[in-house]
Design an enzyme around this catalytic site. Structure first.
Site, PDB file in Angstrom:
ATOM      1  N   CYS A   1       1.646  12.085   1.007  1.00 13.22           N
ATOM      2  CA  CYS A   1       1.683  10.977   1.972  1.00 13.22           C
ATOM      3  C   CYS A   1       0.509  10.029   1.750  1.00 13.22           C
ATOM      4  CB  CYS A   1       1.654  11.549   3.390  1.00 13.22           C
ATOM      5  SG  CYS A   1       1.543  10.276   4.651  1.00 13.22           S
TER       6      CYS A   1
ATOM      7  N   CYS B   1      -1.211   8.825   5.006  1.00 11.51           N
ATOM      8  CA  CYS B   1      -2.059   9.831   5.644  1.00 11.51           C
ATOM      9  C   CYS B   1      -3.373  10.008   4.885  1.00 11.51           C
ATOM     10  CB  CYS B   1      -1.364  11.195   5.689  1.00 11.51           C
ATOM     11  SG  CYS B   1       0.379  11.128   6.053  1.00 11.51           S
ATOM     12  N   ASP B   2      -3.299  10.044   3.565  1.00  9.21           N
ATOM     13  CA  ASP B   2      -4.467  10.482   2.789  1.00  9.21           C
ATOM     14  C   ASP B   2      -5.072   9.387   1.912  1.00  9.21           C
ATOM     15  OD1 ASP B   2      -4.191  13.019   3.853  1.00  9.21           O
ATOM     16  OD2 ASP B   2      -2.756  13.620   2.316  1.00  9.21           O
TER      17      ASP B   2
END
Ligand code: FAD
Length: 308
Positions: free
Chosen positions: A136, A139-140
């Protein structure tokens, strides 16, 4: 655990398919219950901006779009259970669903449980999740600041995420097993012309290595068989999806692609059980197509319930 509730219609999943089905079913006054699973709004939460959903010419954030779907479903009386389906019994009517917190029965079901990302299944992948291996970008992405990272995959998701990651990373190298990409032309042109994006074609990752965090990838050229050690500070994997059909194996017909088989009315091999979105579609896999299937499934479920 005893039966806690009976509903005319239960929708399993709260991604674009489930939430669109909820809007239509609620407007048909079916008072649908959506059982959300672990990821409210589904896969749209994994992407930063959606540029191809009609009505948003400037694009819209994935989570923001999910929130609008939810809000619209609630306007017409949809209820939500923030719970996960553990098992389903389709052999008797009403159908029975078991979740972590109890059981439900329902006269009709719409299965909209989507799909989950595929893994590389190579040594090191599992061990380095959260320490350089990710699925993701949204997200990261922040953790890739000024790093030289890799993206595995050659489709729309891989290119979209690679482009997004250029905001943070120093360089993004896309590793793809073929010599041609599978993404749409606009994304491909953007990626090919981006100064931070590089390509390693005809290549597969065989192993992910490092001490505390990812430090290198073992990459094989599938044409020459040559194996090389490629320094890497992070690897993002976007190589496709597996439909979430586990709960229904042996109860519903599946397609050779592993999705739930449906007819043109979104009905599965079991009368009164409908399916929509990526659980039943391995081909189009978009927000709009999933939402469209959700709407169609709700219309069919409404007709089915009226016929009872
Ligand atoms: C990184 C990325 C970028 C993308 N970018 C775009 C884009 O720009 N444009 C576009 O159109 N599409 C894009 N997509 C694809 C799009 O997000 C999907 O096609 C769409 O979300 C599929 O919707 P769905 O409702 O079928 O399933 P999902 O979105 O997968 O939702 C599944 C739902 O089912 C629930 N669920 C799962 N298991 C259970 C269970 N056991 N019990 C109860 N509920 C359960 C989950 O919690 C979730 O709510 C992207 C996807 C990814 C991964």
């Amino acid at each position: 655990m005893g039966i806690i509730e009976h509903r005319r219609l239960i929708i399993l999943g709260a991604g674009p398919a489930g939430l669109s089905a909820a809007i239509y079913a609620a407007r048909a006054e079916l008072k649908p219950l959506v059982i959300t699973g672990m990821v409210l709004y589904g896969q749209v939460t994994l992407t930063n901006t959606i540029e191809n959903y009609p009505g948003f010419p400037k694009g819209i954030g994935g989570i923001e779009l999910g929130q609008l779907f939810e809000e619209q479903a609630k306007v017409f009386g949809t209820e939500f259970a923030y719970d996960e389906i553990q098992s389903v019994d389709l052999s008797a009517r009403p159908f029975t669903l078991t979740t972590y917190s109890g059981s439900y029965t329902a006269d009709a079901l719409i299965l909209a449980m989507g799909s989950r990302h595929k893994k590389l299944n190579v040594p090191g992948e599992e061990a380095f999740v959260g320490r350089g291996v990710s699925y993701c970008g949204t997200c990261d992405g922040w953790f890739t600041k000024d790093k030289n990272i890799h993206v595995v995959g050659g489709g729309d998701s891989a290119l979209e995420e690679a482009l997004f990651l250029t905001r943070f990373a120093r360089s993004v190298t896309i590793i793809h097993r073929r010599d041609a990409l599978r993404a749409g032309a606009i994304l491909e042109n953007r990626a090919r012309n981006h100064p931070k994006i590089h390509f390693l074609f005809d290549s597969v990752v065989k192993e992910i290595r490092g001490q505390e965090v990812v430090e290198e990838l073992i990459v094989e050229n599938v044409k020459t068989g040559e194996v090389s050690q490629v320094p890497s500070q992070g690897v993002f994997v976007f190589i496709g999806h597996t439909p979430n059909t586990q709960t229904f194996i042996g109860q519903l017909e599946l397609t050779p692609a592993g999705t739930i088989r449906i007819d043109e009315f979104m009905e599965t091999s079991q009368k009164g059980v409908f399916a929509a979105g990526e659980i039943a579609d391995s081909h189009f896999r978009q927000v709009i197509t999933s939402a469209g299937m959700g709407a169609a499934a709700a219309i069919s479920a409404t007709h089915y319930l009226e016929s009872l």
